[in-house]
Design a protein around this motif. Sequence first.
Motif, PDB file in Angstrom:
ATOM      1  N   LEU A 213       0.805  -1.212   0.000  1.00  0.00           N
ATOM      2  CA  LEU A 213       0.000   0.000   0.000  1.00  0.00           C
ATOM      3  C   LEU A 213       0.845   1.271   0.000  1.00  0.00           C
ATOM      4  O   LEU A 213       0.302   2.369  -0.038  1.00  0.00           O
ATOM      5  CB  LEU A 213      -0.934  -0.007   1.221  1.00  0.00           C
ATOM      6  N   LYS A 214       2.169   1.140   0.083  1.00  0.00           N
ATOM      7  CA  LYS A 214       3.100   2.274  -0.005  1.00  0.00           C
ATOM      8  C   LYS A 214       2.749   3.372   0.986  1.00  0.00           C
ATOM      9  O   LYS A 214       2.700   4.562   0.636  1.00  0.00           O
ATOM     10  CB  LYS A 214       3.116   2.829  -1.433  1.00  0.00           C
ATOM     11  N   GLY A 215       2.467   2.997   2.211  1.00  0.00           N
ATOM     12  CA  GLY A 215       2.163   3.976   3.249  1.00  0.00           C
ATOM     13  C   GLY A 215       0.721   4.394   3.322  1.00  0.00           C
ATOM     14  O   GLY A 215       0.309   5.066   4.274  1.00  0.00           O
ATOM     15  N   ASP A 216      -0.103   4.029   2.338  1.00  0.00           N
ATOM     16  CA  ASP A 216      -1.530   4.364   2.388  1.00  0.00           C
ATOM     17  C   ASP A 216      -2.259   3.432   3.343  1.00  0.00           C
ATOM     18  O   ASP A 216      -1.826   2.308   3.593  1.00  0.00           O
ATOM     19  CB  ASP A 216      -2.158   4.244   0.998  1.00  0.00           C
ATOM     20  N   SER A 217      -3.391   3.905   3.851  1.00  0.00           N
ATOM     21  CA  SER A 217      -4.262   3.021   4.609  1.00  0.00           C
ATOM     22  C   SER A 217      -4.971   2.078   3.652  1.00  0.00           C
ATOM     23  O   SER A 217      -4.940   2.268   2.429  1.00  0.00           O
ATOM     24  CB  SER A 217      -5.292   3.833   5.401  1.00  0.00           C
ATOM     25  N   LEU A 218      -5.619   1.053   4.205  1.00  0.00           N
ATOM     26  CA  LEU A 218      -6.348   0.104   3.363  1.00  0.00           C
ATOM     27  C   LEU A 218      -7.426   0.824   2.556  1.00  0.00           C
ATOM     28  O   LEU A 218      -7.604   0.569   1.353  1.00  0.00           O
ATOM     29  CB  LEU A 218      -6.974  -0.988   4.228  1.00  0.00           C
ATOM     30  N   ARG A 219      -8.139   1.738   3.170  1.00  0.00           N
ATOM     31  CA  ARG A 219      -9.195   2.477   2.473  1.00  0.00           C
ATOM     32  C   ARG A 219      -8.618   3.306   1.331  1.00  0.00           C
ATOM     33  O   ARG A 219      -9.145   3.294   0.206  1.00  0.00           O
ATOM     34  CB  ARG A 219      -9.932   3.385   3.458  1.00  0.00           C
ATOM     35  N   GLU A 220      -7.516   4.028   1.591  1.00  0.00           N
ATOM     36  CA  GLU A 220      -6.902   4.859   0.557  1.00  0.00           C
ATOM     37  C   GLU A 220      -6.405   4.011  -0.610  1.00  0.00           C
ATOM     38  O   GLU A 220      -6.577   4.375  -1.781  1.00  0.00           O
ATOM     39  CB  GLU A 220      -5.749   5.667   1.155  1.00  0.00           C
ATOM     40  N   GLY A 221      -5.785   2.852  -0.287  1.00  0.00           N
ATOM     41  CA  GLY A 221      -5.282   1.980  -1.337  1.00  0.00           C
ATOM     42  C   GLY A 221      -6.396   1.427  -2.209  1.00  0.00           C
ATOM     43  O   GLY A 221      -6.265   1.357  -3.437  1.00  0.00           O
ATOM     44  N   LEU A 222      -7.527   1.033  -1.577  1.00  0.00           N
ATOM     45  CA  LEU A 222      -8.656   0.493  -2.349  1.00  0.00           C
ATOM     46  C   LEU A 222      -9.304   1.568  -3.211  1.00  0.00           C
ATOM     47  O   LEU A 222      -9.717   1.307  -4.344  1.00  0.00           O
ATOM     48  CB  LEU A 222      -9.685  -0.127  -1.403  1.00  0.00           C
ATOM     49  N   ARG A 227     -10.338   3.707  -8.521  1.00  0.00           N
ATOM     50  CA  ARG A 227     -10.264   4.860  -9.417  1.00  0.00           C
ATOM     51  C   ARG A 227      -9.455   4.522 -10.671  1.00  0.00           C
ATOM     52  O   ARG A 227      -9.835   4.885 -11.792  1.00  0.00           O
ATOM     53  CB  ARG A 227      -9.624   6.028  -8.681  1.00  0.00           C
ATOM     54  N   GLU A 228      -8.350   3.816 -10.488  1.00  0.00           N
ATOM     55  CA  GLU A 228      -7.526   3.411 -11.626  1.00  0.00           C
ATOM     56  C   GLU A 228      -8.286   2.471 -12.552  1.00  0.00           C
ATOM     57  O   GLU A 228      -8.196   2.581 -13.785  1.00  0.00           O
ATOM     58  CB  GLU A 228      -6.259   2.730 -11.102  1.00  0.00           C
ATOM     59  N   LEU A 229      -9.064   1.556 -11.962  1.00  0.00           N
ATOM     60  CA  LEU A 229      -9.832   0.608 -12.777  1.00  0.00           C
ATOM     61  C   LEU A 229     -10.940   1.312 -13.550  1.00  0.00           C
ATOM     62  O   LEU A 229     -11.225   0.979 -14.708  1.00  0.00           O
ATOM     63  CB  LEU A 229     -10.411  -0.483 -11.873  1.00  0.00           C
ATOM     64  N   LYS A 230     -11.588   2.307 -12.933  1.00  0.00           N
ATOM     65  CA  LYS A 230     -12.637   3.056 -13.622  1.00  0.00           C
ATOM     66  C   LYS A 230     -12.089   3.780 -14.843  1.00  0.00           C
ATOM     67  O   LYS A 230     -12.763   3.883 -15.878  1.00  0.00           O
ATOM     68  CB  LYS A 230     -13.273   4.068 -12.665  1.00  0.00           C
TER      69      LYS A 230
END
Length: 348
Positions: A213-222, A227-230
């Motif tokens: 997650l590179k320092g992101d929380s689970l929520r931020e990573g998801l 967003r990338e998939l959209k």
Amino acid sequence: MKTLNIRIWFVQSFLLMGVLGGLIFFSGLQVYILFSPEPIISLQSSIYLSLFLFLLLIILSLYFGFRGGYLFKGRLDSLLTFVTTLRSGKFSARITKSENDEIGLITDELNHLAQFIQDQVKSLQRLADEKSELANQAHHAAVIEERQRLARELHDSVSQQLFALGMLSSAAIRIIEEDSNQAKGMLEQVAQIASKAQGEMRALLLHLRPIDLKGDSLREGLIKLVRELKEKSNLEIEMRIEEIEHLSKGTEAHVFRIVQEALSNILRHAHAEKVKIVLERSKDMLHLYISDDGKGFGVHASKMTSFGLQSMRERCEELGGVFQIRSKENEGTYINIRIPVEEVLKIG
């Protein structure tokens, strides 16, 4: 097999004792009157007295039968509720001990069993953390293996589809002036194969996305993943993702990878238009729900997504969680995951 309600069993037992007691009293009184030289009570009076005592015993038997059965069944219902709670994955639950009897001993043993299972879950989660660390250390070695796997995937799917595109487009060009209807059919096949190849590439790119997650929380990573998939697909994704604190790195990495694997399967196989993702915490349980409106499949019969499903199930079980999936052809797929987190729940 027919079952008997425990309260009815209590009432029957007490009623039987009352009837036997009344018969014994009546028989003894009659024997006394027959053989006593000067009985202190007449035969008629003894019958009335016996009937009175018999009715009194019946009433008392019914009262104590219902009362005892109600109390006993209530304690058994508490045990059954507790066992059901443990079966649902809430291993931090505890049941309150009310009496120091045999049921109380069973209550103590069930609480000890729940504590033992909870300790095992913590051990599994600790192992998951250690496994995550080892996975980071083995990252460089895994890069080579992943490249080889990617090459196999491209050869088995996308390269063959591109070859088919070339053959069909060449054939369509040759016959477009002679038979326009046949050329149109070929071009439609070209469009379908191109769309499928595009879905395969998107799934491969999504699967190759870094799992940390590179320092992101689970929520931020998801949120970033969705967003990338959209941006790269036509999927309509509805998501409700809560910020969940105090999760270990291993748990976050496993949950993130489960979502990533599920979305990859949807892109490859589901032909879905809508996807729903829900991540929330309810007391001592982490809930993850993923659904799509795709073509679905037979869960036990299909081999198409067996590897991805097995991977998600194993990651869930490594965290001591419960993995459930429902799917039916032309009705979509639903994945429901429950993972226990630290919180003590008391059941009275």
